[in-house]
Design an enzyme around this catalytic site. Sequence first.
Site, short mmCIF file in Angstrom:
data_model
loop_
_atom_site.label_atom_id
_atom_site.label_comp_id
_atom_site.label_asym_id
_atom_site.label_seq_id
_atom_site.Cartn_x
_atom_site.Cartn_y
_atom_site.Cartn_z
CB SER A 31 4.64 -1.65 12.30
OG SER A 31 4.17 -0.33 12.52
CG ASN B 47 -1.76 1.21 1.35
OD1 ASN B 47 -1.84 2.01 0.41
ND2 ASN B 47 -2.41 1.39 2.49
CD1 TRP B 48 4.04 1.20 -2.51
CD2 TRP B 48 3.80 1.95 -4.60
NE1 TRP B 48 4.85 0.44 -3.31
CE2 TRP B 48 4.73 0.89 -4.60
CE3 TRP B 48 3.50 2.57 -5.81
CZ2 TRP B 48 5.36 0.44 -5.77
CZ3 TRP B 48 4.12 2.14 -6.97
CH2 TRP B 48 5.05 1.08 -6.95
CE LYS B 49 -0.41 3.46 4.58
NZ LYS B 49 -0.39 3.61 6.02
CD GLU C 228 -3.76 -2.46 7.19
OE1 GLU C 228 -2.60 -2.64 6.81
OE2 GLU C 228 -4.41 -1.47 6.87
CG HIS D 119 -5.98 1.95 4.79
ND1 HIS D 119 -5.63 2.98 5.63
CD2 HIS D 119 -4.94 1.09 4.78
CE1 HIS D 119 -4.41 2.74 6.11
NE2 HIS D 119 -3.98 1.59 5.61
N GLY E 277 1.87 2.40 10.77
CA GLY E 277 2.81 3.51 10.63
C GLY E 277 3.44 3.94 11.95
CD GLU F 66 -3.32 5.73 6.30
OE1 GLU F 66 -3.22 5.76 5.06
OE2 GLU F 66 -2.46 5.23 7.04
P1 PGA Z 1 2.52 0.36 7.75
O1 PGA Z 1 1.08 0.61 7.02
O2 PGA Z 1 3.08 -0.90 7.19
O3 PGA Z 1 3.32 1.58 7.36
O4 PGA Z 1 2.26 0.29 9.21
C1 PGA Z 1 0.20 -0.45 6.79
C2 PGA Z 1 -1.05 0.05 6.14
O5 PGA Z 1 -1.47 1.18 6.41
O6 PGA Z 1 -1.67 -0.66 5.32
#
Ligand code: PGA
Length: 248
Positions: A210, A9-11, A165, A95, A171, A97
């Site tokens: 993470s 997931n490159w966001k 998640e 997600h 993150g 976010e």
């Molecule tokens: P992360 O993000 O690996 O940077 O914790 C995971 C995600 O948001 O899918």
Amino acid sequence: MRPFIAAANWKMNKTPQEAESFLREFLQLLKPAVHQIVIIFPPALACETVSRLLKATPVQWGGQNCHFETKGAFTGENSPQTLKAMGAASALVGHSERRTLFAESDQLLAKKLKALQDLDLTPMLCIGETLSEREAGHTFRVLEEQLNSDLSAVNWQKPLHIAYEPVWAIGTGKVAMPEQVVEAHAFIRSHLGRLCGRTAEMIPILYGGSVKTDNASELARLENVDGFLVGGASLEAKSFAPIAASRI
Ligand code: PGA
């Protein structure tokens, strides 16, 4: 047998040029394996580049988000039909976010999930509890409610991926403890069983939060962990390639 899925997931990272240099390096490093699926979720503006470079490779790609309608007056949105036409295999849905920063409701996510399945795109539904929900002892209740609502219009005959998640692990560098991952994945598997019977055994459940090169192999061996959804560590080919190979 469920496949092992490594998803990046490159966001909101990477220009089309940066996506191209990542993929050139990553495709060299990747060790293809049977029962393994690798999926890249690029930002929308890099999808065209990613689609072109992944043609004739075993690596799939998908959208990070999409609307539930195929077209219309929805300024700024991306159509799932266009994703499909460009060669996407899947799309992320829900997600954390999107849920928190963009106020996406479970009702909306259920519609997106249906729209994707109607187009034969595989939804990867992200679910997970916040730190305060975990500390209040509500983790299972949150997971159950998200699964019930988000999957209310699902077609169980079509492919579906789930990503667990925990929001507090995204993150933050705080990876969930192996016992916490095993317990949450077992709960998700058994709740899926209540919703769709034996089909639940076929649904891959990925862990996200993470995941890094140095914790992937241990996590990949845990029961009911069928892959990873990786944010930060998926931005470099050198760190994502070993994660993709962590079950080989
Ligand atoms: P992360 O993000 O690996 O940077 O914790 C995971 C995600 O948001 O899918």
